[in-house]
Design a protein around this motif. Structure first.
Motif, PDB file in Angstrom:
ATOM      1  N   ALA A 182       1.894   1.901  -3.410  1.00  0.00           N
ATOM      2  CA  ALA A 182       0.753   2.406  -4.190  1.00  0.00           C
ATOM      3  C   ALA A 182       0.513   3.887  -3.915  1.00  0.00           C
ATOM      4  O   ALA A 182       0.042   4.615  -4.784  1.00  0.00           O
ATOM      5  CB  ALA A 182      -0.496   1.591  -3.862  1.00  0.00           C
ATOM      6  N   LEU A 183       0.872   4.332  -2.707  1.00  0.00           N
ATOM      7  CA  LEU A 183       0.710   5.750  -2.359  1.00  0.00           C
ATOM      8  C   LEU A 183       1.550   6.622  -3.301  1.00  0.00           C
ATOM      9  O   LEU A 183       1.110   7.695  -3.721  1.00  0.00           O
ATOM     10  CB  LEU A 183       1.139   5.972  -0.907  1.00  0.00           C
ATOM     11  N   ALA A 229       0.837  -1.215   0.000  1.00  0.00           N
ATOM     12  CA  ALA A 229       0.000   0.000   0.000  1.00  0.00           C
ATOM     13  C   ALA A 229       0.865   1.256   0.000  1.00  0.00           C
ATOM     14  O   ALA A 229       0.516   2.259  -0.633  1.00  0.00           O
ATOM     15  CB  ALA A 229      -0.929  -0.009   1.214  1.00  0.00           C
ATOM     16  N   ARG A 241       0.037  19.306 -15.512  1.00  0.00           N
ATOM     17  CA  ARG A 241      -0.525  19.580 -16.847  1.00  0.00           C
ATOM     18  C   ARG A 241      -1.532  20.725 -16.777  1.00  0.00           C
ATOM     19  O   ARG A 241      -1.559  21.602 -17.634  1.00  0.00           O
ATOM     20  CB  ARG A 241      -1.214  18.310 -17.364  1.00  0.00           C
ATOM     21  N   ARG A 242      -2.354  20.711 -15.730  1.00  0.00           N
ATOM     22  CA  ARG A 242      -3.374  21.754 -15.586  1.00  0.00           C
ATOM     23  C   ARG A 242      -2.714  23.120 -15.357  1.00  0.00           C
ATOM     24  O   ARG A 242      -3.195  24.144 -15.843  1.00  0.00           O
ATOM     25  CB  ARG A 242      -4.288  21.393 -14.408  1.00  0.00           C
ATOM     26  N   PHE A 290       2.188   5.948  -6.319  1.00  0.00           N
ATOM     27  CA  PHE A 290       1.445   5.958  -7.578  1.00  0.00           C
ATOM     28  C   PHE A 290       0.423   7.104  -7.586  1.00  0.00           C
ATOM     29  O   PHE A 290       0.289   7.842  -8.567  1.00  0.00           O
ATOM     30  CB  PHE A 290       0.745   4.605  -7.730  1.00  0.00           C
ATOM     31  N   ILE A 292       1.163  14.646 -12.295  1.00  0.00           N
ATOM     32  CA  ILE A 292       0.902  14.655 -13.751  1.00  0.00           C
ATOM     33  C   ILE A 292      -0.323  15.516 -14.057  1.00  0.00           C
ATOM     34  O   ILE A 292      -0.298  16.400 -14.912  1.00  0.00           O
ATOM     35  CB  ILE A 292       0.695  13.213 -14.270  1.00  0.00           C
ATOM     36  N   VAL A 293      -1.431  15.244 -13.317  1.00  0.00           N
ATOM     37  CA  VAL A 293      -2.700  15.931 -13.611  1.00  0.00           C
ATOM     38  C   VAL A 293      -2.592  17.435 -13.335  1.00  0.00           C
ATOM     39  O   VAL A 293      -2.916  18.267 -14.191  1.00  0.00           O
ATOM     40  CB  VAL A 293      -3.850  15.310 -12.777  1.00  0.00           C
ATOM     41  N   TYR A 294      -2.104  17.778 -12.150  1.00  0.00           N
ATOM     42  CA  TYR A 294      -2.103  19.201 -11.794  1.00  0.00           C
ATOM     43  C   TYR A 294      -0.932  19.953 -12.425  1.00  0.00           C
ATOM     44  O   TYR A 294      -1.012  21.165 -12.619  1.00  0.00           O
ATOM     45  CB  TYR A 294      -2.155  19.362 -10.275  1.00  0.00           C
ATOM     46  N   GLY A 349      -8.182  -6.582 -12.194  1.00  0.00           N
ATOM     47  CA  GLY A 349      -8.094  -5.565 -13.236  1.00  0.00           C
ATOM     48  C   GLY A 349      -8.460  -6.088 -14.601  1.00  0.00           C
ATOM     49  O   GLY A 349      -8.251  -5.435 -15.594  1.00  0.00           O
ATOM     50  N   ASN A 382       0.384  10.554  -9.942  1.00  0.00           N
ATOM     51  CA  ASN A 382      -0.802  10.940 -10.710  1.00  0.00           C
ATOM     52  C   ASN A 382      -1.184  12.397 -10.420  1.00  0.00           C
ATOM     53  O   ASN A 382      -1.513  13.158 -11.333  1.00  0.00           O
ATOM     54  CB  ASN A 382      -1.969  10.004 -10.372  1.00  0.00           C
ATOM     55  N   LEU A 383      -1.111  12.780  -9.134  1.00  0.00           N
ATOM     56  CA  LEU A 383      -1.441  14.170  -8.775  1.00  0.00           C
ATOM     57  C   LEU A 383      -0.500  15.146  -9.488  1.00  0.00           C
ATOM     58  O   LEU A 383      -0.931  16.175 -10.010  1.00  0.00           O
ATOM     59  CB  LEU A 383      -1.326  14.366  -7.264  1.00  0.00           C
ATOM     60  N   TYR A 428      -5.506  21.191   7.910  1.00  0.00           N
ATOM     61  CA  TYR A 428      -6.304  20.040   7.511  1.00  0.00           C
ATOM     62  C   TYR A 428      -7.594  19.900   8.331  1.00  0.00           C
ATOM     63  O   TYR A 428      -8.689  19.764   7.763  1.00  0.00           O
ATOM     64  CB  TYR A 428      -5.468  18.756   7.616  1.00  0.00           C
ATOM     65  N   GLY A 448     -11.468  19.987   6.981  1.00  0.00           N
ATOM     66  CA  GLY A 448     -12.288  18.775   7.090  1.00  0.00           C
ATOM     67  C   GLY A 448     -13.564  19.038   7.872  1.00  0.00           C
ATOM     68  O   GLY A 448     -14.654  18.606   7.489  1.00  0.00           O
TER      69      GLY A 448
END
Lengths: 208, 261
Positions: free
Chosen positions: A47-48, A44, A61-62, A50, A57-59, A206, A54-55, A107, A111
């Protein structure tokens, strides 16, 4: 074979260790299950990374391509805070004052704000449902009204019977319905588990 | 070996073995095509939701919740992934844009693989942008919730399919998507969230219906066979409840004693 049979075999063996640990809790089964859980934690953690990639790459690019400048600011702000939080946590530990300040001052209030906004969503939802259009919705409206009366101190001060009505609704009507659903959910989970152990359920791999 | 079983777990152990056997028998007959599944309107409407997204030229959301594979909610997550496979297949075939935000880092690679395979089977892998369409938002409940609420407000999707484990964020999602005019199919086995979905979503899958989703959508005889075994267990549970209630009322605790062994 390595994409299907080996993962299925690992699933079967891991599942059987968990089942044996529950029904035959000896030192051997307990140790084996502890080792499995530790492996799960390590995987796990990988996987974190990963998710973090992703964050970025996405942000990232944005930040480069978003036509709206506000989107760009928020994107870079998210990445800056992500890096700062990670750096402080890794270098000073999550128990440090600095990390605790980030947690308690940024945080937690955010929340709590989101959680508090839930009451508005629930009120809007209740407004949609609690309308006496059909017999079912009328019964629901009456029941909800009685439960609200039973929950408010003022109505209990007027007549204590409201509280008893509320308790009866929860203990008899609601409990009966919930237990029926709960039994169905439990049975569904067990059968899904059996299918998974037998290699007949491959959705988690998957591929269908 | 039996003496190794702690008190209170003997009956569950025997029950599990019996369930295993009955499930295998049901699967055997399922393969022979002996069973069929009743209609589940919520699952039928998923295709309509995708069609709506295509017609309106807007995206469709598929949210599988923030459950992981290592919690007790894993079966619900697996059910959500099964539906994601179906939705992504329809989206790839019909040309709707799928958005499936992720919250669990151990589930995300699996979700990505499922969606990627659906697009590959439709020969449209080049149309899939995994980073944009399956973004990782956060593993923290309200950060994830606010991320999805923001996306819904900006993108104004045509439809939303939410099947999996949900917590307090369920009402936020359901209400936000309803407010932007999205057609919603929602389902969970988390009992406290069911009323929220029932209140706001257009179609609801209640409890165990989400576990039947894969069998229903794929028409796989093996899974349909195992669904039949679920009905058998439910019948047994009902009989035990009724007989147990009558006997307990009469002061005979035999069923309670057997079940607690």
């Amino acid at each position: 074979m390595y994409k299907r049979e080996i993962p299925l075999l690992i699933t079967f063996l891991s599942g059987m260790v968990a089942v044996l640990e529950y029904y035959f809790p000896t030192d051997a089964t307990k140790n084996a299950f502890t080792v499995l859980k530790n492996w799960g934690i390590v995987i796990a953690a990988f996987a974190l990374g990963f998710g973090a990639v992703n964050l970025f790459i996405v942000y990232g690019r944005r930040f480069r391509k978003a036509p709206n400048p506000v989107d760009r600011v928020f994107s870079i702000w998210l990445l800056v805070l992500l890096v700062i939080t990670a750096l402080v946590g890794v270098s000073l530990s999550s128990a440090s004052d600095q990390y605790q300040w980030i947690y308690n001052s940024i945080y937690l209030p955010l929340g709590a704000t989101m959680y508090a906004s839930l009451c508005f969503y629930m009120t809007a939802g209740a407004y949609k449902v609690l309308r006496a259009k059909t017999l079912d919705s009328t019964l629901l409206l009456i029941t909800a009204f009685l439960v609200i009366l039973g929950n408010t101190p003022l109505s209990a001060a007027i007549w204590k019977g409201f509280f008893s009505w509320r308790m009866w609704i929860f203990d008899v009507i609601v409990s009966g319905a919930y237990r029926g659903i709960r039994i169905g959910v439990g049975i569904g989970s067990i059968v899904l588990g059996i299918r998974t152990l037998l290699g007949m359920e491959t959705g988690y791999l998957g591929r269908r | 070996m039996v003496w190794l079983i702690p008190e209170g777990r003997l009956t569950p152990f025997i029950t599990l073995i019996l369930m295993w056997i009955i499930t295998l028998i049901s699967i055997y007959y399922g393969k022979k095509g002996k069973f069929s599944v009743r209609r589940i309107p919520g699952l039928d409407k998923i295709e309509e939701a995708v069609g709506r997204a295509v017609e309106m030229g807007k995206p469709i959301f598929d949210i599988i919740g923030m459950g992981s594979f290592t919690s007790v909610y894993a079966p619900q997550t697996v059910a959500g992934l099964s539906v994601l496979g179906y939705v992504s297949k329809l989206c790839a075939e019909k040309g709707a844009k799928l958005i499936a935000p992720q919250a669990a880092v151990d589930v995300m690679p699996v979700a990505v693989e499922i969606v990627r395979q659906s697009y590959a089977e439709a020969g449209k892998l080049d149309e899939l942008d995994v980073d944009e369409q399956l973004p990782y938002l956060s593993g923290t409940q309200f950060a994830w919730a606010s991320g999805i609420i923001g996306m819904a407000a900006r993108l104004k999707p045509a439809a939303n399919v939410m099947i999996g484990p949900f917590w307090a964020e369920s009402m936020m999602f359901a209400e936000t998507f309803a407010r932007v005019g999205a057609y919603q199919v929602a389902g969970t086995a988390r009992l406290y969230q069911l009323p929220f979905f029932a209140a706001v979503a257009d179609y609801v899958l209640i409890g165990e219906e989400i576990f039947a989703a894969d069998a229903y959508l794929t028409k796989d005889p093996v899974k349909i066979g195992s669904l039949f075994s679920q009905d058998v267990y439910k019948l047994i549970a009902i009989l035990l409840s009724v007989i147990g209630a009558i006997l307990s009322t009469a002061g005979v605790k035999v069923i309670v004693d057997v079940l607690s062994k």
